[in-house]
Motif scaffolding. Structure first.
Motif, PDB file in Angstrom:
ATOM      1  N   ASN A  62       6.698   9.242   1.563  1.00  0.00           N
ATOM      2  CA  ASN A  62       5.349   9.387   1.019  1.00  0.00           C
ATOM      3  C   ASN A  62       5.154   8.692  -0.323  1.00  0.00           C
ATOM      4  O   ASN A  62       4.099   8.815  -0.937  1.00  0.00           O
ATOM      5  CB  ASN A  62       4.971  10.869   0.897  1.00  0.00           C
ATOM      6  CG  ASN A  62       5.802  11.624  -0.119  1.00  0.00           C
ATOM      7  OD1 ASN A  62       6.701  11.051  -0.750  1.00  0.00           O
ATOM      8  ND2 ASN A  62       5.516  12.899  -0.292  1.00  0.00           N
ATOM      9  N   ASP A  63       6.167   7.931  -0.770  1.00  0.00           N
ATOM     10  CA  ASP A  63       6.003   7.134  -1.991  1.00  0.00           C
ATOM     11  C   ASP A  63       5.766   5.666  -1.671  1.00  0.00           C
ATOM     12  O   ASP A  63       5.845   4.803  -2.549  1.00  0.00           O
ATOM     13  CB  ASP A  63       7.235   7.274  -2.902  1.00  0.00           C
ATOM     14  CG  ASP A  63       8.524   6.805  -2.225  1.00  0.00           C
ATOM     15  OD1 ASP A  63       8.462   6.353  -1.067  1.00  0.00           O
ATOM     16  OD2 ASP A  63       9.578   6.885  -2.875  1.00  0.00           O
ATOM     17  N   GLY A  64       5.470   5.349  -0.390  1.00  0.00           N
ATOM     18  CA  GLY A  64       5.166   3.987  -0.021  1.00  0.00           C
ATOM     19  C   GLY A  64       6.356   3.179   0.459  1.00  0.00           C
ATOM     20  O   GLY A  64       6.204   2.021   0.818  1.00  0.00           O
TER      21      GLY A  64
ATOM     22  N   LEU B 191       0.832  -1.197   0.000  1.00  0.00           N
ATOM     23  CA  LEU B 191       0.000   0.000   0.000  1.00  0.00           C
ATOM     24  C   LEU B 191       0.871   1.252   0.000  1.00  0.00           C
ATOM     25  O   LEU B 191       2.098   1.181   0.029  1.00  0.00           O
ATOM     26  CB  LEU B 191      -0.943  -0.024   1.220  1.00  0.00           C
ATOM     27  CG  LEU B 191      -1.908  -1.218   1.260  1.00  0.00           C
ATOM     28  CD1 LEU B 191      -2.620  -1.292   2.602  1.00  0.00           C
ATOM     29  CD2 LEU B 191      -2.914  -1.141   0.124  1.00  0.00           C
ATOM     30  N   ASP B 192       0.227   2.413  -0.007  1.00  0.00           N
ATOM     31  CA  ASP B 192       0.941   3.666  -0.244  1.00  0.00           C
ATOM     32  C   ASP B 192       1.717   4.190   0.963  1.00  0.00           C
ATOM     33  O   ASP B 192       2.586   5.047   0.818  1.00  0.00           O
ATOM     34  CB  ASP B 192      -0.051   4.748  -0.683  1.00  0.00           C
ATOM     35  CG  ASP B 192      -0.630   4.466  -2.057  1.00  0.00           C
ATOM     36  OD1 ASP B 192       0.011   3.716  -2.809  1.00  0.00           O
ATOM     37  OD2 ASP B 192      -1.719   4.969  -2.358  1.00  0.00           O
ATOM     38  N   ASN B 193       1.402   3.725   2.172  1.00  0.00           N
ATOM     39  CA  ASN B 193       2.045   4.248   3.370  1.00  0.00           C
ATOM     40  C   ASN B 193       2.498   3.092   4.252  1.00  0.00           C
ATOM     41  O   ASN B 193       1.733   2.148   4.487  1.00  0.00           O
ATOM     42  CB  ASN B 193       1.077   5.130   4.166  1.00  0.00           C
ATOM     43  CG  ASN B 193       0.505   6.252   3.326  1.00  0.00           C
ATOM     44  OD1 ASN B 193       1.170   7.250   3.085  1.00  0.00           O
ATOM     45  ND2 ASN B 193      -0.728   6.100   2.877  1.00  0.00           N
ATOM     46  N   ASN B 194       3.726   3.164   4.738  1.00  0.00           N
ATOM     47  CA  ASN B 194       4.279   2.123   5.601  1.00  0.00           C
ATOM     48  C   ASN B 194       5.021   2.777   6.757  1.00  0.00           C
ATOM     49  O   ASN B 194       5.863   3.649   6.548  1.00  0.00           O
ATOM     50  CB  ASN B 194       5.224   1.217   4.813  1.00  0.00           C
ATOM     51  CG  ASN B 194       4.505   0.460   3.712  1.00  0.00           C
ATOM     52  OD1 ASN B 194       3.809  -0.511   3.976  1.00  0.00           O
ATOM     53  ND2 ASN B 194       4.668   0.906   2.471  1.00  0.00           N
TER      54      ASN B 194
ATOM     55  N   ALA C 247       5.952  -3.397  10.964  1.00  0.00           N
ATOM     56  CA  ALA C 247       5.542  -2.241  10.151  1.00  0.00           C
ATOM     57  C   ALA C 247       4.055  -2.329   9.866  1.00  0.00           C
ATOM     58  O   ALA C 247       3.483  -3.420   9.744  1.00  0.00           O
ATOM     59  CB  ALA C 247       6.329  -2.184   8.851  1.00  0.00           C
ATOM     60  N   TYR C 248       3.453  -1.163   9.753  1.00  0.00           N
ATOM     61  CA  TYR C 248       2.021  -1.044   9.475  1.00  0.00           C
ATOM     62  C   TYR C 248       1.847  -0.334   8.144  1.00  0.00           C
ATOM     63  O   TYR C 248       2.403   0.743   7.922  1.00  0.00           O
ATOM     64  CB  TYR C 248       1.340  -0.261  10.599  1.00  0.00           C
ATOM     65  CG  TYR C 248      -0.107   0.089  10.344  1.00  0.00           C
ATOM     66  CD1 TYR C 248      -1.106  -0.865  10.485  1.00  0.00           C
ATOM     67  CD2 TYR C 248      -0.481   1.383   9.995  1.00  0.00           C
ATOM     68  CE1 TYR C 248      -2.430  -0.535  10.269  1.00  0.00           C
ATOM     69  CE2 TYR C 248      -1.800   1.724   9.784  1.00  0.00           C
ATOM     70  CZ  TYR C 248      -2.775   0.755   9.928  1.00  0.00           C
ATOM     71  OH  TYR C 248      -4.090   1.082   9.711  1.00  0.00           O
ATOM     72  N   GLY C 249       1.095  -0.940   7.238  1.00  0.00           N
ATOM     73  CA  GLY C 249       0.829  -0.335   5.941  1.00  0.00           C
ATOM     74  C   GLY C 249      -0.633   0.008   5.787  1.00  0.00           C
ATOM     75  O   GLY C 249      -1.502  -0.783   6.170  1.00  0.00           O
ATOM     76  N   ASN C 250      -0.910   1.185   5.246  1.00  0.00           N
ATOM     77  CA  ASN C 250      -2.309   1.523   4.925  1.00  0.00           C
ATOM     78  C   ASN C 250      -2.355   2.456   3.725  1.00  0.00           C
ATOM     79  O   ASN C 250      -1.336   2.935   3.233  1.00  0.00           O
ATOM     80  CB  ASN C 250      -3.039   2.112   6.143  1.00  0.00           C
ATOM     81  CG  ASN C 250      -2.731   3.575   6.385  1.00  0.00           C
ATOM     82  OD1 ASN C 250      -1.862   4.166   5.759  1.00  0.00           O
ATOM     83  ND2 ASN C 250      -3.423   4.159   7.328  1.00  0.00           N
TER      84      ASN C 250
END
Length: 480
Positions: A470-472, A83-86, A98-101
């Motif tokens: 901010n690029d994931g 996803l776009d954010n980690n 790590a948490y991705g959303n």
């Protein structure tokens, strides 16, 4: 989807501005509504206009003060999630959690993942898809396992998975028809509290078999920490109770009302939170600060002994900076019902007393070499821990809500404002440079249940920096 499963966050995108530093001997007080943790406020157009003007005036200074962290520090690895954010949210020493959303790009609900990353290589060891319901997790470090509860969508069952944290091997899985509200772990058991069921279910941590269940009264809540505890702790209407994990017998109880009425429908105060850096680094589950109606109490979770207490004295927030110092932030209620910061005091956890108080609007803070450095909506300030005198202050505009607290990295003060990283001299307040090769996610929306309500974008562990982009991507840098 239940509103209790979503954090309602109103993000304010403000432009940062830089101005000169001066040695002044007075404090300023700017009342603002809650800026970071539980927020409910309106855009201030005049503030944004001023920030735009300040940014234009200081544009040349900013351009001449730019450096690259990739040139300064050695790149260790880069992780790119689904996803776009980690974000880095936990650390076991061998494995970075790590948490991705997608920050709700998928719509009203977020798409989410939880990852286990090899800290040496950045390789993904395992991943669990969380969907748009909250992800619950807790770590049993001596057994090298992590328990993860997910319900990806309203049509899916809830899955509680026990995973070997260093290999990703699935040890067992339990399917529930209910959504998990709280999750807690001991060395031999895992406790589960469902939504809309007044009960806790205790399972054998080695195989997931149910050992015992206990009926709860309405509003009684299982205390959920990310690390192993020795007892199962439940907050009740008349106190805090501990149960023996294997038998369910009560071991101790601390009397008191744990359900103070909040002064604002969307803001939970009084409350206890931890700074994001301390939240990841602190693995102590033996003692915890708990909010009672009349005070914050530090409880020994093994014995139930009250080790310390701080009077709430109105509408307060207890902000744990580190193991030694805490901040007590005081609030007042405006006629329209909004809350604004009134003042703050610095509390010594070891001395068990207040060191000093200031009539000022503190957003975030860090302790460095016997100094407290903190941010306000307009300035960065530094005061002496010995005398409480103002040592320096630097004009710098923060657009509330300011999402991140200051950090100290290699004797430098690091401030994240919106998506930019700014570096200062912590001894003088001199602005040193802006980092030009990292743009960070702005005010991430967090669906995972951790102590604080937004994840870290920069986490420092030993001689390494873990930093979200901010690029994931999520980078690991080695401090030279």
């Amino acid at each position: 989807m239940r509103l209790s499963s979503v954090f309602i966050i109103i993000a304010f995108i403000m432009l940062a501005a830089l101005s000169g530093c001066s040695n002044l001997s007075h404090d300023t007080h700017e009342p603002v509504t809650e800026e970071n943790i539980h927020n409910a406020a309106e855009d201030d157009e005049n503030y944004k206009d001023n920030a735009d003007n300040n940014k234009e005036n200081n544009n040349e200074e900013t351009k001449s003060s730019i450096r690259s962290w990739k040139d300064m520090y050695q790149s260790k690895w880069t992780f790119c999630g689904d996803l776009d954010n980690n974000y880095p949210i936990d650390d076991t020493g061998q494995v970075l959690i790590a948490y991705g959303n997608d920050n709700q790009i998928s719509g009203y609900h977020s798409d989410t993942y939880l990852y286990g990353l090899n800290k040496d290589t950045g390789e993904k060891i395992w991943s669990v898809y969380g969907g748009y319901y909250p992800i619950h997790y807790c770590i049993n470090e001596p057994e090298n396992t992590i328990l993860i509860g997910t319900k990806p969508s309203v049509d899916d069952d809830t899955r509680l998975q026990c995973i070997e944290i260093t290999t990703g091997k699935l040890l067992w899985e339990k399917i529930f028809s209910f959504e998990i509200r709280r999750l807690a772990i001991t060395d031999k058991t895992v406790a589960v509290q469902p939504y809309n069921l007044n009960t806790i279910m205790v399972l054998d941590v080695t195989n997931g078999e149910v050992l015992w269940e206990k009926e709860l009264e309405q509003n009684e809540v299982l205390i959920s920490l990310q690390r192993q505890m020795n007892n199962i702790i439940v907050s009740q209407k008349d106190g805090l109770a501990a149960y023996e994990p294997s038998s369910g017998q009560m071991k101790w109880k601390v009397e008191g009302n744990l359900f103070p009425e909040s002064p604002h429908p969307m803001i939970m105060l009084p409350d206890v939170i931890e700074s994001k850096q301390y939240q990841i680094l602190s693995k102590n589950t033996n003692t915890q600060w708990i909010t009672f109606e009349d005070c914050f109490r530090k409880i020994d979770f093994n014995t139930g002994e009250v080790l310390d207490s701080i009077s709430t004295g109105g509408i307060n927030l207890l902000y744990l900076l580190d193991g030694e110092f805490s901040i007590v932030k005081s609030y007042e209620k405006e006629d329209n019902g909004n809350l604004f910061t009134k003042s703050f005091s610095l509390y010594s956890n070891s001395q068990k007393n207040e060191l000093f108080s200031k009539n000022d609007t503190l957003l975030g803070a860090v302790v460095y070499q016997n100094k407290l450095i903190y941010t306000t909506p307009e300035k960065i300030k530094c005061i002496s821990l010995d005398t409480s005198d103002l040592l320096w202050e630097c004009g710098y505009s923060f657009g509330p809500p300011e999402a991140y607290s200051p950090l100290i990295i290699q004797n430098r003060l690091v401030i994240v404002s919106n998506d930019k990283i700014h570096v200062f001299n912590p001894d003088s307040g001199e602005y040193l440079y802006q980092v030009d090769d990292y743009n960070l996610p702005v005010y991430p929306i967090l669906d995972i249940l951790v102590v604080d309500h937004s994840p870290s974008v920069i986490y420092v562990s030993g001689n390494e920096i873990y930093i979200s982009r901010n690029d994931g991507h999520l980078d690991a840098l080695i401090l030279k």
